[in-house]
Design a protein around this motif. Structure first.
Motif, PDB file in Angstrom:
ATOM      1  N   LYS A  83      -9.130  12.818  -2.855  1.00  0.00           N
ATOM      2  CA  LYS A  83      -9.029  11.501  -2.218  1.00  0.00           C
ATOM      3  C   LYS A  83      -9.320  10.440  -3.273  1.00  0.00           C
ATOM      4  O   LYS A  83     -10.204  10.615  -4.118  1.00  0.00           O
ATOM      5  N   PHE A  84      -8.600   9.318  -3.201  1.00  0.00           N
ATOM      6  CA  PHE A  84      -8.790   8.259  -4.193  1.00  0.00           C
ATOM      7  C   PHE A  84      -8.101   6.978  -3.738  1.00  0.00           C
ATOM      8  O   PHE A  84      -7.322   6.981  -2.776  1.00  0.00           O
ATOM      9  N   GLU A  85      -8.385   5.910  -4.455  1.00  0.00           N
ATOM     10  CA  GLU A  85      -7.702   4.629  -4.264  1.00  0.00           C
ATOM     11  C   GLU A  85      -7.605   3.942  -5.616  1.00  0.00           C
ATOM     12  O   GLU A  85      -8.599   3.787  -6.316  1.00  0.00           O
ATOM     13  N   GLN A 120      -3.024   4.974  -2.711  1.00  0.00           N
ATOM     14  CA  GLN A 120      -4.032   5.841  -2.097  1.00  0.00           C
ATOM     15  C   GLN A 120      -3.500   7.261  -2.014  1.00  0.00           C
ATOM     16  O   GLN A 120      -2.289   7.492  -2.096  1.00  0.00           O
ATOM     17  N   ASN A 121      -4.422   8.199  -1.830  1.00  0.00           N
ATOM     18  CA  ASN A 121      -3.985   9.569  -1.557  1.00  0.00           C
ATOM     19  C   ASN A 121      -3.462   9.671  -0.136  1.00  0.00           C
ATOM     20  O   ASN A 121      -3.927   8.973   0.772  1.00  0.00           O
ATOM     21  N   GLY A 122      -2.478  10.513   0.041  1.00  0.00           N
ATOM     22  CA  GLY A 122      -2.076  10.922   1.380  1.00  0.00           C
ATOM     23  C   GLY A 122      -2.556  12.357   1.551  1.00  0.00           C
ATOM     24  O   GLY A 122      -3.739  12.650   1.397  1.00  0.00           O
ATOM     25  N   ILE A 166       0.853  -1.193   0.000  1.00  0.00           N
ATOM     26  CA  ILE A 166       0.000   0.000   0.000  1.00  0.00           C
ATOM     27  C   ILE A 166       0.887   1.240   0.000  1.00  0.00           C
ATOM     28  O   ILE A 166       1.741   1.403   0.877  1.00  0.00           O
ATOM     29  N   GLU A 167       0.681   2.104  -0.988  1.00  0.00           N
ATOM     30  CA  GLU A 167       1.454   3.344  -1.062  1.00  0.00           C
ATOM     31  C   GLU A 167       0.529   4.549  -0.978  1.00  0.00           C
ATOM     32  O   GLU A 167      -0.517   4.587  -1.635  1.00  0.00           O
ATOM     33  N   LYS A 168       0.922   5.522  -0.152  1.00  0.00           N
ATOM     34  CA  LYS A 168       0.186   6.780  -0.036  1.00  0.00           C
ATOM     35  C   LYS A 168       1.029   7.900  -0.631  1.00  0.00           C
ATOM     36  O   LYS A 168       2.218   8.028  -0.314  1.00  0.00           O
ATOM     37  N   LEU A 169       0.378   8.699  -1.471  1.00  0.00           N
ATOM     38  CA  LEU A 169       1.082   9.776  -2.161  1.00  0.00           C
ATOM     39  C   LEU A 169       0.762  11.117  -1.516  1.00  0.00           C
ATOM     40  O   LEU A 169      -0.385  11.561  -1.504  1.00  0.00           O
ATOM     41  N   ASN A 170       1.799  11.740  -0.948  1.00  0.00           N
ATOM     42  CA  ASN A 170       1.698  13.118  -0.450  1.00  0.00           C
ATOM     43  C   ASN A 170       2.167  14.047  -1.565  1.00  0.00           C
ATOM     44  O   ASN A 170       3.289  13.900  -2.066  1.00  0.00           O
ATOM     45  N   LEU A 171       1.318  15.004  -1.930  1.00  0.00           N
ATOM     46  CA  LEU A 171       1.626  15.840  -3.086  1.00  0.00           C
ATOM     47  C   LEU A 171       1.107  17.258  -2.858  1.00  0.00           C
ATOM     48  O   LEU A 171      -0.001  17.439  -2.366  1.00  0.00           O
TER      49      LEU A 171
END
Length: 436
Positions: free
Chosen positions: A392-394, A427-429, A186-191
């Motif tokens: 927000k998304f997955e 996923q979104n971070g 599981i990866e969360k992307l902070n952007l």
């Protein structure tokens, strides 16, 4: 712990009175609670510290619901290790009592003392895994169940094995009718992106979670497309390699093997656990790009034109996409029109939310929104434009870093075969796009 262990642990109520305590070394007096009251309970919240020293005693504490868990140690203890133990102990008590509160401690003081003795010996952490502790400290023990001498012998043997076993997170003798293991990456992307599309901050936080249903004492070896491993061995790869930073492992991973060979080998706990976390500082273009233009901003109304497009491969689909766009605090009479999904006005958050259940890759959608204004203009009406758009998304079956599980080998002396199941999720971070 820098050669020094915890001297004692105290569970205090909101007034600082002792509910339960355990003195492991006889080095401190119970009057230390008075000093804790003076340093924590009687001070302004802005001035209190989770760690402080009084003479040669170091106080380290956490608060859970209506109780304080306070550990004290002489000299200069390893504070990070102490806090790790305190939070692990909190998790164990919550698992046993459901809620860790003043009342639950008083109702279960016998089990509490048993746990305090098994989890720590002479001030040093011992067993902290709930599944192992429950092998020989059971809440049903109060029922005075009679055992035959043979049953008692087996029970004592099981306890002895758990206490002496170097694999403290996994008891002996586990059996499953079907041997399986599930692995989630599981990866969360902070952007953070500017209104003109420049990426100001980009960070990927990854987690590898496992659900293990394997019999016996299996040895696992996990292989990833780790750039450092290929560099170390001088091998080349046709596929993408990832350079992970800040890697943290579950205690089951053999760190010496990883440091020497970059091999991730371990005996897994039974059930669900977090194997590792990692971070990547890499420039990533927005997976979902959102543009918001404001039109017809007058004293009586404001109109928005929102455009959203996906910038990943068409074979992937983003699920449960939510786009949060800030609006002025005094708008009313919303009217929405979109070619996909639904839009709602959330007045308590001063925003509108565009919800798209499934958003395929390489697609673009549009939405228009109109709001009215009351006759009296609110102060700081323009403030909304300084709040970034949030998304927000997955995205299943997809990792933004390109990390891949190359193999997961399972070896157990009985020789059974087990099929690993691997799933990837992005996923979104903290995912924000500034408005124009």
């Amino acid at each position: 712990m820098s050669g020094l262990g915890i001297s004692a642990i105290y569970f205090l109520d909101q007034k600082g009175k002792i509910i339960i305590s355990r003195d492991y070394r006889g080095e401190v007096s119970s009057s230390i609670t008075e000093k804790f009251q003076r340093k924590v309970l009687e001070l302004d919240e802005r001035l209190i510290k989770p760690v402080f020293t009084e003479k040669d005693i170091t106080y380290m504490w956490i608060r859970v619901n209506n109780i304080y868990i306070v550990s004290v140690a002489k000299g200069n203890p390893n504070v990070a290790l102490v806090f790790t133990f305190l939070y692990k102990m909190k998790d164990v008590f919550c698992d046993y009592f459901k809620e860790l509160e003043d009342e639950s401690l008083r109702d279960n003081f016998v089990i509490t003392y048993e746990l305090l003795d098994e989890m720590m010996d002479h001030g040093y952490p011992q067993i902290t895994e709930v599944k192992v502790l429950k092998e020989y400290i059971k809440t049903e023990a109060n029922k005075m169940q009679k055992m035959t001498s043979e049953q008692q012998k087996k029970e004592n043997q099981k306890i002895s094995q758990a206490m002496t076993n170097i694999v403290s997170w996994r008891p002996e003798g586990i059996k499953h009718s079907k041997n399986e293991i599930f692995l989630d990456v599981i990866e969360k992307l902070n952007l953070l992106v500017s209104a003109n599309g420049n990426v100001l901050r980009s960070e990927i936080l990854g987690t590898v979670r496992m659900k293990s249903f394997l019999s016996g004492m299996p040895e696992l070896k996990l292989g990833l497309n780790d750039k450092a491993l290929f560099d170390m061995t001088g091998r080349t790869s046709k596929g993408k390699l990832v350079e992970m930073e800040d890697i943290k492992f579950h205690q089951c991973v053999r760190l010496n093997r990883f440091e020497a060979e970059r091999n991730i080998t371990f005996i897994p706990p039974d059930g669900e656990f977090e194997l590792m976390t990692y971070r990547l500082d890499t420039q990533v273009k927005p997976l979902i790009w959102v543009e918001c233009a404001v039109e017809n901003f007058t004293r009586s109304k404001i109109e928005y034109v929102v455009k959203a497009k996906t910038q990943f491969k068409s074979k992937s689909i983003a699920n449960n996409v939510e786009i949060y766009v800030s609006v002025p605090t005094d708008v009313d009479s919303p009217v929405f029109k979109s070619n996909v999904g639904t839009v709602k006005y959330v007045p308590d958050q001063n925003c509108m939310v565009w919800c798209i259940k499934q958003f395929p890759g390489r697609k673009e959608y549009h939405m228009r929104a109109q709001f009215g204004f009351p006759s009296i203009e609110a102060e700081e009406r323009q403030k909304y434009s300084r709040v970034p758009i949030q998304v927000k998304f997955e995205i299943p079956y997809f990792t933004v870093s390109g990390i891949q599980v190359r193999y997961l080998k399972i070896q157990e002396k009985s020789g059974y075969q087990a099929l690993p199941w691997v799933r990837y999720i992005t996923q979104n971070g903290d995912y924000q796009i500034r408005m124009q």
